[in-house]
Design a protein around this motif. Structure first.
Motif, PDB file in Angstrom:
ATOM      1  N   ASN A  58       4.398 134.893   8.974  1.00 14.59           N
ATOM      2  CA  ASN A  58       5.831 134.680   8.740  1.00 14.59           C
ATOM      3  C   ASN A  58       6.722 135.621   9.560  1.00 14.59           C
ATOM      4  O   ASN A  58       7.848 135.908   9.181  1.00 14.59           O
ATOM      5  N   HIS A  59       6.214 136.117  10.684  1.00 16.84           N
ATOM      6  CA  HIS A  59       7.032 136.918  11.600  1.00 16.84           C
ATOM      7  C   HIS A  59       7.849 135.980  12.482  1.00 16.84           C
ATOM      8  O   HIS A  59       7.382 134.900  12.850  1.00 16.84           O
ATOM      9  N   ASP A  60       9.052 136.408  12.841  1.00 15.11           N
ATOM     10  CA  ASP A  60       9.844 135.670  13.829  1.00 15.11           C
ATOM     11  C   ASP A  60       9.310 136.016  15.209  1.00 15.11           C
ATOM     12  O   ASP A  60       9.289 137.184  15.605  1.00 15.11           O
ATOM     13  N   CYS A  61       8.901 134.988  15.948  1.00 11.80           N
ATOM     14  CA  CYS A  61       8.246 135.209  17.237  1.00 11.80           C
ATOM     15  C   CYS A  61       8.918 134.413  18.351  1.00 11.80           C
ATOM     16  O   CYS A  61       9.581 133.396  18.111  1.00 11.80           O
ATOM     17  N   CYS A  62       8.709 134.873  19.570  1.00  8.70           N
ATOM     18  CA  CYS A  62       9.212 134.193  20.760  1.00  8.70           C
ATOM     19  C   CYS A  62       8.546 132.817  20.870  1.00  8.70           C
ATOM     20  O   CYS A  62       7.325 132.723  20.746  1.00  8.70           O
ATOM     21  N   PRO A  63       9.336 131.768  21.121  1.00  8.89           N
ATOM     22  CA  PRO A  63       8.737 130.438  21.242  1.00  8.89           C
ATOM     23  C   PRO A  63       7.912 130.264  22.522  1.00  8.89           C
ATOM     24  O   PRO A  63       7.107 129.346  22.606  1.00  8.89           O
ATOM     25  N   ASN A  64       8.108 131.152  23.499  1.00 13.25           N
ATOM     26  CA  ASN A  64       7.347 131.048  24.753  1.00 13.25           C
ATOM     27  C   ASN A  64       6.009 131.755  24.695  1.00 13.25           C
ATOM     28  O   ASN A  64       4.992 131.189  25.079  1.00 13.25           O
ATOM     29  N   PRO A 121      13.622 131.252  17.416  1.00 14.89           N
ATOM     30  CA  PRO A 121      12.315 131.875  17.181  1.00 14.89           C
ATOM     31  C   PRO A 121      11.440 130.968  16.325  1.00 14.89           C
ATOM     32  O   PRO A 121      11.931 130.102  15.598  1.00 14.89           O
ATOM     33  N   VAL A 122      10.153 131.164  16.449  1.00 13.91           N
ATOM     34  CA  VAL A 122       9.188 130.413  15.642  1.00 13.91           C
ATOM     35  C   VAL A 122       8.468 131.400  14.720  1.00 13.91           C
ATOM     36  O   VAL A 122       8.426 132.598  14.981  1.00 13.91           O
ATOM     37  N   LYS A 123       7.914 130.901  13.633  1.00 15.64           N
ATOM     38  CA  LYS A 123       7.179 131.745  12.686  1.00 15.64           C
ATOM     39  C   LYS A 123       5.694 131.712  13.021  1.00 15.64           C
ATOM     40  O   LYS A 123       5.147 130.665  13.356  1.00 15.64           O
ATOM     41  N   ASP A 124       5.066 132.881  12.932  1.00 14.21           N
ATOM     42  CA  ASP A 124       3.609 132.908  13.088  1.00 14.21           C
ATOM     43  C   ASP A 124       2.963 132.778  11.707  1.00 14.21           C
ATOM     44  O   ASP A 124       3.657 132.591  10.702  1.00 14.21           O
ATOM     45  N   ILE A 170       6.537 139.183  18.734  1.00 14.97           N
ATOM     46  CA  ILE A 170       7.426 139.356  17.578  1.00 14.97           C
ATOM     47  C   ILE A 170       8.798 139.821  18.083  1.00 14.97           C
ATOM     48  O   ILE A 170       8.894 140.806  18.820  1.00 14.97           O
ATOM     49  N   VAL A 171       9.839 139.104  17.690  1.00 11.42           N
ATOM     50  CA  VAL A 171      11.189 139.403  18.196  1.00 11.42           C
ATOM     51  C   VAL A 171      12.125 139.940  17.116  1.00 11.42           C
ATOM     52  O   VAL A 171      13.293 140.201  17.391  1.00 11.42           O
ATOM     53  N   TYR A 172      11.637 140.128  15.889  1.00  9.24           N
ATOM     54  CA  TYR A 172      12.414 140.790  14.848  1.00  9.24           C
ATOM     55  C   TYR A 172      11.708 142.094  14.532  1.00  9.24           C
ATOM     56  O   TYR A 172      10.519 142.114  14.213  1.00  9.24           O
ATOM     57  N   LYS A 173      12.414 143.204  14.654  1.00 11.25           N
ATOM     58  CA  LYS A 173      11.816 144.511  14.420  1.00 11.25           C
ATOM     59  C   LYS A 173      12.290 145.065  13.073  1.00 11.25           C
ATOM     60  O   LYS A 173      13.488 145.094  12.801  1.00 11.25           O
ATOM     61  N   ASP A 174      11.353 145.489  12.249  1.00 14.75           N
ATOM     62  CA  ASP A 174      11.670 145.984  10.913  1.00 14.75           C
ATOM     63  C   ASP A 174      12.216 147.416  10.905  1.00 14.75           C
ATOM     64  O   ASP A 174      12.893 147.803   9.967  1.00 14.75           O
ATOM     65  N   GLU A 175      11.918 148.192  11.933  1.00 12.37           N
ATOM     66  CA  GLU A 175      12.336 149.590  11.910  1.00 12.37           C
ATOM     67  C   GLU A 175      13.865 149.702  11.947  1.00 12.37           C
ATOM     68  O   GLU A 175      14.556 148.818  12.423  1.00 12.37           O
ATOM     69  N   TYR A 176      14.378 150.794  11.412  1.00 14.18           N
ATOM     70  CA  TYR A 176      15.821 151.084  11.371  1.00 14.18           C
ATOM     71  C   TYR A 176      16.589 150.012  10.592  1.00 14.18           C
ATOM     72  O   TYR A 176      17.693 149.627  10.956  1.00 14.18           O
ATOM     73  N   GLY A 177      16.016 149.493   9.538  1.00 16.81           N
ATOM     74  CA  GLY A 177      16.708 148.506   8.718  1.00 16.81           C
ATOM     75  C   GLY A 177      16.624 147.091   9.262  1.00 16.81           C
ATOM     76  O   GLY A 177      17.259 146.190   8.750  1.00 16.81           O
ATOM     77  N   GLY A 178      15.893 146.893  10.302  1.00 16.35           N
ATOM     78  CA  GLY A 178      15.705 145.560  10.872  1.00 16.35           C
ATOM     79  C   GLY A 178      16.700 145.265  11.971  1.00 16.35           C
ATOM     80  O   GLY A 178      17.869 145.613  11.881  1.00 16.35           O
ATOM     81  N   ARG A 179      16.227 144.649  13.028  1.00 15.33           N
ATOM     82  CA  ARG A 179      17.114 144.242  14.122  1.00 15.33           C
ATOM     83  C   ARG A 179      16.564 142.987  14.792  1.00 15.33           C
ATOM     84  O   ARG A 179      15.368 142.814  14.959  1.00 15.33           O
TER      85      ARG A 179
END
Length: 102
Positions: free
Chosen positions: A67-73, A61-64, A77-86
């Motif tokens: 500072n979110h983890d994002c898809c390089p393509n 993943p790349v950072k926007d 955003i590919v990291y979800k904060d809900e439910y403690g993060g996934r």
């Protein structure tokens, strides 16, 4: 002429000009090759298959700018904060596999 028409014509063991003809063995081999081509075309083009294979190989993943983890393509955003993060194994937008650091 379509592959189907060529298969049918080869199946009749057509005669070539000047008295030549296609042998049964050559006809069967050509028919088999054309049938395989038809099956591959039903799956998709070479470019589509190549693109799908590239998406299956994980990319980091790349950072926007936030500072979110994002898809390089596609930047989704590919990291979800809900439910403690996934950490998502695939981008929900484009399907790119994500290779998360251990």
């Amino acid at each position: 002429m379509t592959e189907k028409e060529a298969i049918e014509e080869l199946g009749e063991n057509i005669r070539l000009p000047f008295g030549g003809s296609i042998s049964d063995e050559a006809s069967k081999l050509a028919i088999k090759a054309l049938e395989e081509i038809r099956q591959y075309r039903a799956i998709g083009t070479v470019e589509e298959c190549r693109e799908a294979m590239e998406k299956r190989s994980g990319k980091k993943p790349v950072k926007d700018k936030y500072n979110h983890d994002c898809c390089p393509n596609c930047g989704w955003i590919v990291y979800k904060d809900e439910y403690g993060g996934r950490y998502l194994p695939y981008c929900e937008n484009c399907g790119q596999a994500i290779d998360w650091p251990e």
